[in-house]
Scaffold this active site. Sequence first.
Site, PDB file in Angstrom:
ATOM      1  CD  GLN A  77      -2.969  -1.174   2.228  1.00  0.00           C
ATOM      2  OE1 GLN A  77      -2.726  -1.918   3.165  1.00  0.00           O
ATOM      3  NE2 GLN A  77      -4.041  -0.405   2.212  1.00  0.00           N
ATOM      4  CG  HIS A 172      -1.076  -6.403   4.942  1.00  0.00           C
ATOM      5  ND1 HIS A 172      -0.956  -5.679   6.109  1.00  0.00           N
ATOM      6  CD2 HIS A 172      -2.256  -6.021   4.417  1.00  0.00           C
ATOM      7  CE1 HIS A 172      -2.004  -4.901   6.282  1.00  0.00           C
ATOM      8  NE2 HIS A 172      -2.808  -5.083   5.266  1.00  0.00           N
ATOM      9  CG  ASN A 216      -3.595  -7.662   7.575  1.00  0.00           C
ATOM     10  OD1 ASN A 216      -3.630  -7.116   8.676  1.00  0.00           O
ATOM     11  ND2 ASN A 216      -4.381  -7.287   6.576  1.00  0.00           N
ATOM     12  CD  GLU A 217      -7.841  -6.827   8.088  1.00  0.00           C
ATOM     13  OE1 GLU A 217      -8.204  -6.747   6.896  1.00  0.00           O
ATOM     14  OE2 GLU A 217      -8.020  -5.915   8.902  1.00  0.00           O
TER      15      GLU A 217
HETATM   16  C1  FCB Z   1      -7.722  -3.343   6.744  1.00  0.00           C
HETATM   17  C2  FCB Z   1      -6.496  -3.766   5.971  1.00  0.00           C
HETATM   18  C3  FCB Z   1      -5.590  -2.615   5.606  1.00  0.00           C
HETATM   19  C4  FCB Z   1      -6.378  -1.413   5.154  1.00  0.00           C
HETATM   20  C5  FCB Z   1      -7.422  -1.062   6.181  1.00  0.00           C
HETATM   21  C6  FCB Z   1      -8.205   0.188   5.874  1.00  0.00           C
HETATM   22  O1  FCB Z   1      -8.734  -4.286   6.607  1.00  0.00           O
HETATM   23  O2  FCB Z   1      -5.724  -4.676   6.733  1.00  0.00           O
HETATM   24  O3  FCB Z   1      -4.685  -3.056   4.642  1.00  0.00           O
HETATM   25  O4  FCB Z   1      -6.919  -1.661   3.931  1.00  0.00           O
HETATM   26  O5  FCB Z   1      -8.307  -2.147   6.297  1.00  0.00           O
END
Ligand code: FCB
Length: 488
Positions: A77, A172, A216-217
């Site tokens: 990003q 990520h 990440n997520e």
């Molecule tokens: C999260 C992501 C991050 C960014 C934020 C706003 O879900 O991990 O990369 O996009 O949202």
Amino acid sequence: MASTETRSKKTKKSAKKKAAKKSSARSGLRSAGSITAPAAAKKKTAKKSPASASRPAQWLTAFPKDFLWGTATCATQIDGGDLHSDWAKFSQTPGRIADGKDCLVACDHWNRFEDDYKLMKSLSFNAYRLGVDWSRMEPRPGEMDHAALNHFRGMLDSLRKKSIRPLLTLNHFTLPQWWLERGGWTKESNLENFLNFVSYIVENVGDLVSEYTTINEPNVYAMFSYMDGLWPPAKKGLSGYFQSMKVLRNMAIAQGRMYDIIHETHALKGFARPYVGVAKHVRIFDPARPDNRLDKDRAAEAEYRFNYMWTDSIHDGRLQGSLGKNEKFHDGPCWDFVGLNYYSRDRIRFRASAIAHLFISQEEVKDAPTNDLGWEIYPEGLYRLLHQFHDRYRLPIRITENGIADASDNRREEFLMAHLQQIARALNEGISVEGYYYWSFMDNFEWAEGYGPRFGLVEIDYETQARKVRKSAQSLKKMIAQARKSSR
Ligand code: FCB
């Protein structure tokens, strides 16, 4: 979403339409609604800023001396210059990104990290969650880019010199395009490639980093990439759904392996004892009609599937829910701390027609403040989640992301204060919260939404790459100073 693209009006219009469609397509997770807060709701949350008061506000005394005050970013990003990732390819595909722009330059942070870290230091942060892209380190299978690794070591070293403690994210969302073409996370046999990269990074930077957020997520990735078709490889439909469950399952298995690799490598190499967690996107799921039995039932289902199914699995070392049949994949928990990424709440309504979504649908936000993307701003949710995760896992917690898209910067200070107050509440009740990483240090490439959303404490002018510290960043700096002065 502001677009600076010089495209025809017609294209702009259709891009806008698509963007709106996309954000509502993300409604299973992220609220689509009005851009600004309704006046009444705005009034309700307006408070006097403690940052400007001369005496530290009482709630700031809850933060311990060693609290980690940080920000978070992600390599894709902000960095720019990585040509081999799935996002490089995807973002150059017409129609995929709301403002039609790609992530090839982003904030050019890869070349400007020294100045950016100086700015970070000047804002008083002592922690920073950053990422490393596998595609940059291994652009082609088996070919490691040693120059890129050295450059990355330089970044970590610069942080060390500034006493900013890094928390490193190993994945990520972004993948090497070559790995995605082999099936990416959907194939368990592919994990070996990923784990080789993890070993390589840990062996080579473990002297400079000892804290990790592995993946990440996972749920957000599985949903947008395999269920909603919004991110690479843009799968959807029933087959996408089944693939998304394989992705989550393989990510859990990878978590177990990564946990061991990191701990073993640090021990073998004589590096500091590592601390390993995940960065889990968590949300509040409330029934749209509080007394409706069906809404309550679907909200509970959404909560389990989204917030807990994956973390229960890595906590027990057994594949649970739709991830498996309780098969053991790790001896006990494979995380040392819980990382929570918190943004918003979903109000869930039972909808008979939403068969593919397990009859779960999300209500549009009409009666609450929202950010520029229409996500509800609900600070108390953070307090509720801190309690829930503390009660469930009894592990230390870090807020690994929390932030607001607010181009005007009119709501960010209040947002920060309101969320930090909820953390203070939890701290006062004995919950171990070790740190807060605001998303994001600077404006950046917000995936399929492009560069429109402005989450940064630092504003980026993408034409000139000039950085400008926002007013809210100065307010946060004051809050940090007051917390440090008054902490017990
Ligand atoms: C999260 C992501 C991050 C960014 C934020 C706003 O879900 O991990 O990369 O996009 O949202």
